[in-house]
Motif scaffolding. Structure first.
Motif, PDB file in Angstrom:
ATOM      1  N   LYS A  38      47.243  35.424  34.479  1.00  0.00           N
ATOM      2  CA  LYS A  38      47.843  34.360  35.285  1.00  0.00           C
ATOM      3  C   LYS A  38      46.737  33.665  36.071  1.00  0.00           C
ATOM      4  O   LYS A  38      46.013  34.311  36.818  1.00  0.00           O
ATOM      5  CB  LYS A  38      48.883  34.930  36.236  1.00  0.00           C
ATOM      6  CG  LYS A  38      50.052  35.555  35.533  1.00  0.00           C
ATOM      7  CD  LYS A  38      50.971  36.246  36.503  1.00  0.00           C
ATOM      8  CE  LYS A  38      52.010  37.033  35.732  1.00  0.00           C
ATOM      9  NZ  LYS A  38      52.698  37.994  36.570  1.00  0.00           N
ATOM     10  N   LYS A  55      41.923  31.604  41.108  1.00  0.00           N
ATOM     11  CA  LYS A  55      41.985  33.050  40.951  1.00  0.00           C
ATOM     12  C   LYS A  55      42.692  33.365  39.644  1.00  0.00           C
ATOM     13  O   LYS A  55      43.545  32.604  39.182  1.00  0.00           O
ATOM     14  CB  LYS A  55      42.687  33.712  42.135  1.00  0.00           C
ATOM     15  CG  LYS A  55      44.169  33.458  42.223  1.00  0.00           C
ATOM     16  CD  LYS A  55      44.776  34.207  43.385  1.00  0.00           C
ATOM     17  CE  LYS A  55      46.275  33.902  43.492  1.00  0.00           C
ATOM     18  NZ  LYS A  55      46.902  34.630  44.563  1.00  0.00           N
ATOM     19  N   VAL A  57      44.721  36.607  37.876  1.00  0.00           N
ATOM     20  CA  VAL A  57      45.351  37.904  38.094  1.00  0.00           C
ATOM     21  C   VAL A  57      45.713  38.456  36.727  1.00  0.00           C
ATOM     22  O   VAL A  57      46.346  37.768  35.919  1.00  0.00           O
ATOM     23  CB  VAL A  57      46.615  37.760  38.985  1.00  0.00           C
ATOM     24  CG1 VAL A  57      47.278  39.105  39.185  1.00  0.00           C
ATOM     25  CG2 VAL A  57      46.256  37.123  40.315  1.00  0.00           C
ATOM     26  N   TYR A  58      45.298  39.712  36.478  1.00  0.00           N
ATOM     27  CA  TYR A  58      45.519  40.283  35.153  1.00  0.00           C
ATOM     28  C   TYR A  58      45.648  41.805  35.234  1.00  0.00           C
ATOM     29  O   TYR A  58      45.294  42.417  36.235  1.00  0.00           O
ATOM     30  CB  TYR A  58      44.386  39.895  34.204  1.00  0.00           C
ATOM     31  CG  TYR A  58      43.006  40.184  34.729  1.00  0.00           C
ATOM     32  CD1 TYR A  58      42.342  41.350  34.365  1.00  0.00           C
ATOM     33  CD2 TYR A  58      42.363  39.304  35.592  1.00  0.00           C
ATOM     34  CE1 TYR A  58      41.073  41.619  34.857  1.00  0.00           C
ATOM     35  CE2 TYR A  58      41.104  39.568  36.078  1.00  0.00           C
ATOM     36  CZ  TYR A  58      40.470  40.727  35.705  1.00  0.00           C
ATOM     37  OH  TYR A  58      39.213  41.001  36.184  1.00  0.00           O
ATOM     38  N   THR A  59      46.166  42.385  34.167  1.00  0.00           N
ATOM     39  CA  THR A  59      46.328  43.826  34.043  1.00  0.00           C
ATOM     40  C   THR A  59      45.445  44.295  32.903  1.00  0.00           C
ATOM     41  O   THR A  59      45.455  43.711  31.817  1.00  0.00           O
ATOM     42  CB  THR A  59      47.803  44.180  33.736  1.00  0.00           C
ATOM     43  OG1 THR A  59      48.620  43.634  34.764  1.00  0.00           O
ATOM     44  CG2 THR A  59      48.000  45.672  33.670  1.00  0.00           C
ATOM     45  N   GLU A  74      45.688  46.738  37.949  1.00  0.00           N
ATOM     46  CA  GLU A  74      45.878  45.326  38.289  1.00  0.00           C
ATOM     47  C   GLU A  74      44.570  44.835  38.905  1.00  0.00           C
ATOM     48  O   GLU A  74      44.019  45.482  39.784  1.00  0.00           O
ATOM     49  CB  GLU A  74      47.005  45.159  39.307  1.00  0.00           C
ATOM     50  CG  GLU A  74      48.377  45.474  38.782  1.00  0.00           C
ATOM     51  CD  GLU A  74      48.933  44.376  37.884  1.00  0.00           C
ATOM     52  OE1 GLU A  74      48.617  43.192  38.128  1.00  0.00           O
ATOM     53  OE2 GLU A  74      49.663  44.711  36.943  1.00  0.00           O
ATOM     54  N   ARG A  75      44.069  43.702  38.439  1.00  0.00           N
ATOM     55  CA  ARG A  75      42.804  43.173  38.948  1.00  0.00           C
ATOM     56  C   ARG A  75      42.971  41.694  39.288  1.00  0.00           C
ATOM     57  O   ARG A  75      43.851  41.032  38.763  1.00  0.00           O
ATOM     58  CB  ARG A  75      41.694  43.355  37.924  1.00  0.00           C
ATOM     59  CG  ARG A  75      41.453  44.829  37.584  1.00  0.00           C
ATOM     60  CD  ARG A  75      40.229  45.024  36.735  1.00  0.00           C
ATOM     61  NE  ARG A  75      39.034  44.490  37.322  1.00  0.00           N
ATOM     62  CZ  ARG A  75      38.256  45.114  38.212  1.00  0.00           C
ATOM     63  NH1 ARG A  75      38.572  46.295  38.633  1.00  0.00           N
ATOM     64  NH2 ARG A  75      37.169  44.545  38.666  1.00  0.00           N
ATOM     65  N   GLN A  76      42.095  41.214  40.152  1.00  0.00           N
ATOM     66  CA  GLN A  76      42.084  39.799  40.521  1.00  0.00           C
ATOM     67  C   GLN A  76      40.642  39.330  40.599  1.00  0.00           C
ATOM     68  O   GLN A  76      39.790  39.990  41.189  1.00  0.00           O
ATOM     69  CB  GLN A  76      42.774  39.581  41.864  1.00  0.00           C
ATOM     70  CG  GLN A  76      42.752  38.131  42.311  1.00  0.00           C
ATOM     71  CD  GLN A  76      43.535  37.902  43.584  1.00  0.00           C
ATOM     72  OE1 GLN A  76      44.614  38.442  43.741  1.00  0.00           O
ATOM     73  NE2 GLN A  76      42.987  37.092  44.478  1.00  0.00           N
ATOM     74  N   THR A  77      40.371  38.191  40.004  1.00  0.00           N
ATOM     75  CA  THR A  77      39.053  37.577  40.048  1.00  0.00           C
ATOM     76  C   THR A  77      39.180  36.222  40.732  1.00  0.00           C
ATOM     77  O   THR A  77      39.964  35.377  40.296  1.00  0.00           O
ATOM     78  CB  THR A  77      38.487  37.390  38.622  1.00  0.00           C
ATOM     79  OG1 THR A  77      38.367  38.664  37.997  1.00  0.00           O
ATOM     80  CG2 THR A  77      37.139  36.712  38.645  1.00  0.00           C
ATOM     81  N   ASP A  78      38.444  36.043  41.826  1.00  0.00           N
ATOM     82  CA  ASP A  78      38.405  34.757  42.520  1.00  0.00           C
ATOM     83  C   ASP A  78      37.140  34.017  42.089  1.00  0.00           C
ATOM     84  O   ASP A  78      36.091  34.638  41.885  1.00  0.00           O
ATOM     85  CB  ASP A  78      38.384  34.961  44.034  1.00  0.00           C
ATOM     86  CG  ASP A  78      39.648  35.641  44.540  1.00  0.00           C
ATOM     87  OD1 ASP A  78      40.743  35.256  44.100  1.00  0.00           O
ATOM     88  OD2 ASP A  78      39.543  36.562  45.367  1.00  0.00           O
TER      89      ASP A  78
END
Length: 163
Positions: A38, A55, A57-59, A74-78
């Motif tokens: 996402k 950002k 958002v992914y699994t 669950e991870r998030q990259t900005d």
């Protein structure tokens, strides 16, 4: 997703949300992206540049690098990028600008690169994962195996005497 940046270079701003399917991507022999990524981005334009803030958002589902238990995180990259049509001085580009001479930006490629650069070098089920016993192979997170792991390789025993 390809974004036409012409209206942003005229001063327009916009927020976009979409998904990227990375299910075919393979990392270390595993396809870790089981669900779409996402992505939410904000574009703020001016005549000289466009600021892209976003950002992802992914699994991820991968085996732990120490104990090999399959784990999901669950991870998030900005990310932040400054998009320009051209650079006035080539030596000025220290990686902070993304040059888009034709005013067309491949967002999927840019986001995928940001995700890959943000991944940890070791994927662990937990920060304190104990791994596997080097003798019997039991997962030490599930309890002690009883093996005597303090034994020294006979070829290296002479080095122990130096201590």
């Amino acid at each position: 997703m390809t974004i036409d940046l012409r209206k942003y270079f005229l001063g327009s701003s916009e927020t976009l949300e979409y998904g990227i399917d990375l299910s075919g991507m393979e990392l270390g022999g595993v396809k870790p992206f089981c669900a779409p990524v996402k992505v939410c981005i904000e574009l703020k334009g001016s005549a000289a540049s466009v600021e892209l803030t976003g950002k992802a958002v992914y699994t991820m589902t991968m085996p732990c690098d120490r104990c090999f238990e399959v784990t999901t995180q669950e991870r998030q990259t900005d990310f932040f990028h400054v998009l320009v049509r051209e650079l006035s001085d080539e030596e000025d580009n220290d990686g902070q600008f993304v040059v888009v001479p034709d005013e067309q930006l491949d967002m999927d490629q840019l986001v995928t690169e940001d995700i890959l650069l943000d991944l940890p070098s070791k994927f662990l089920c937990s920060p304190d994962c104990k791994g596997l016993c080097p003798i019997c192979g039991k997962n030490l997170n599930q309890g002690d195996c009883g093996c005597e792991r303090d034994s020294v390789d006979p070829r290296l025993a002479i080095l122990k005497e130096l201590l």
